[in-house]
Design an enzyme around this catalytic site. Structure first.
Site, PDB file in Angstrom:
ATOM      1  N   LYS A 110     -24.282  29.249   6.535  1.00 14.70           N
ATOM      2  CA  LYS A 110     -24.109  30.504   5.809  1.00 14.70           C
ATOM      3  C   LYS A 110     -24.849  31.657   6.495  1.00 14.70           C
ATOM      4  O   LYS A 110     -24.364  32.801   6.484  1.00 14.70           O
ATOM      5  CB  LYS A 110     -24.572  30.345   4.363  1.00 14.70           C
ATOM      6  CG  LYS A 110     -23.724  29.364   3.554  1.00 14.70           C
ATOM      7  CD  LYS A 110     -22.246  29.740   3.530  1.00 14.70           C
ATOM      8  CE  LYS A 110     -21.425  28.839   2.638  1.00 14.70           C
ATOM      9  NZ  LYS A 110     -19.988  29.197   2.615  1.00 14.70           N
ATOM     10  N   TYR A 165     -26.173  23.444   5.436  1.00 10.07           N
ATOM     11  CA  TYR A 165     -25.457  24.414   4.620  1.00 10.07           C
ATOM     12  C   TYR A 165     -26.048  25.813   4.813  1.00 10.07           C
ATOM     13  O   TYR A 165     -25.318  26.784   5.043  1.00 10.07           O
ATOM     14  CB  TYR A 165     -25.540  24.004   3.150  1.00 10.07           C
ATOM     15  CG  TYR A 165     -24.792  24.924   2.212  1.00 10.07           C
ATOM     16  CD1 TYR A 165     -23.401  24.916   2.170  1.00 10.07           C
ATOM     17  CD2 TYR A 165     -25.477  25.784   1.364  1.00 10.07           C
ATOM     18  CE1 TYR A 165     -22.710  25.751   1.307  1.00 10.07           C
ATOM     19  CE2 TYR A 165     -24.795  26.626   0.499  1.00 10.07           C
ATOM     20  CZ  TYR A 165     -23.416  26.601   0.471  1.00 10.07           C
ATOM     21  OH  TYR A 165     -22.735  27.444  -0.381  1.00 10.07           O
ATOM     22  N   SER A 171     -23.185  32.655   0.518  1.00  8.30           N
ATOM     23  CA  SER A 171     -24.047  32.059  -0.499  1.00  8.30           C
ATOM     24  C   SER A 171     -25.409  32.730  -0.448  1.00  8.30           C
ATOM     25  O   SER A 171     -25.779  33.339   0.563  1.00  8.30           O
ATOM     26  CB  SER A 171     -24.201  30.555  -0.212  1.00  8.30           C
ATOM     27  OG  SER A 171     -25.226  29.976  -0.981  1.00  8.30           O
ATOM     28  N   SER A 229      -8.994  24.480  -5.389  1.00 10.03           N
ATOM     29  CA  SER A 229      -9.938  24.180  -6.471  1.00 10.03           C
ATOM     30  C   SER A 229     -11.072  25.197  -6.474  1.00 10.03           C
ATOM     31  O   SER A 229     -11.199  26.026  -5.568  1.00 10.03           O
ATOM     32  CB  SER A 229     -10.518  22.764  -6.304  1.00 10.03           C
ATOM     33  OG  SER A 229     -11.286  22.683  -5.113  1.00 10.03           O
TER      34      SER A 229
END
Length: 268
Positions: free
Chosen positions: A155, A151, A138, A13
């Site tokens: 990263k 998160y 990111s 996805s």
């Protein structure tokens, strides 16, 4: 990409699926991975209908043994691995003072250790073929985001790993790309973990104005062909990286204000 064998983790996805379509559309043989077999099967059917040469391997990227089996499968089936795209990822949204630490551990296991494990077992063949290791990071790997401490930490760790690996591979002919999308329309925010580890459900941001996963994939494809080292996407993303480097104190205030405007923000 003709004749290349490419593994894309988290490829059923979002950006991963768009990458499979983009790279596969240029003649590569694609292997997508993920935990949910039904989603993998559906994605393979859709991609094959578009003329993509693609198969899947069910694997949990956070498990070292699954990554070893994934690499072994690719080598048995196709004899080589040219490109690994470490795309599998999960986000979280909660204040650090309130979050269950198991939530942060889960995010790190998928976003950081997942890339570490996959790269470890695919790297020998990639070195042999002077291929590419790509990490989908990111803007949060450059600028810590409040409410997303796990998160951001994952990263930052991923980018440090990729930079060190790129340097180690300097004389071995292996290309290492750190790709940093800005806010991209995908399902990552719907699966984002809350403070107790349950899925957030709906995105707190307006995704209609975001870069599409397909456009993001096209940028990453071009950067791979050019063997670029770093890719920062969207004007907002580029501006964030620049301002955070030169005006970090001011950016603390601005980032706080922007993130506090999200629907149901954990802080105001």
């Amino acid at each position: 990409m003709q004749g290349k064998v490419i593994i894309i983790t988290g490829g059923s996805s979002g950006i991963g699926k768009a990458l499979a379509r983009t790279f596969g559309g240029q003649g590569a043989t694609i292997i997508i991975t993920g935990r949910k077999e039904a989603a993998l099967q559906q994605s393979v059917e859709e991609l094959k209908a578009d003329g993509i040469t693609v198969s899947y391997f069910q694997a949990d990227v956070s498990l070292e043994e699954d990554n070893r089996k994934m690499a072994d499968h690719a080598l048995r089936q196709f004899g080589k691995i040219d490109i690994l795209i470490n795309n599998a990822g999960i986000s979280m949204r909660a204040l650090f003072e309130e979050v269950d630490l198991e939530v942060i551990k889960k995010v790190m296991d998928i976003n950081f250790y997942g890339a570490l494990y996959a790269t470890k077992y695919c790297l020998p063949s990639i070195i042999e073929n002077k291929g590419s290791v790509i990490g989908i990071s990111s803007i949060a790997g450059y600028r810590g985001l409040p409410g997303r401490v796990g998160y951001s930490a994952s990263k930052f760790a991923l980018q440090g790993f990729l930079e060190a690996l790129r340097t180690e591979m300097f004389k071995k002919g292996v290309h290492v790309l750190t790709a940093c999308p800005g806010f991209t329309a995908s399902n990552i925010r719907k699966g984002s973990l809350t403070k107790d580890g349950t899925a957030q459900g709906e995105s707190p941001r307006n995704e209609g104005n975001m870069m599409s996963a397909e456009e993001c994939a096209r940028h990453i494809y071009r950067a791979t062909v050019k063997r670029k080292k770093n890719l920062v996407l969207t004007g907002q993303g580029k501006l964030t990286v620049f301002l955070n480097k030169w005006f970090p104190g001011w950016m603390d205030k601005k980032v706080y204000e922007v993130m506090a405007k999200e629907e149901d923000s954990p802080f105001k």
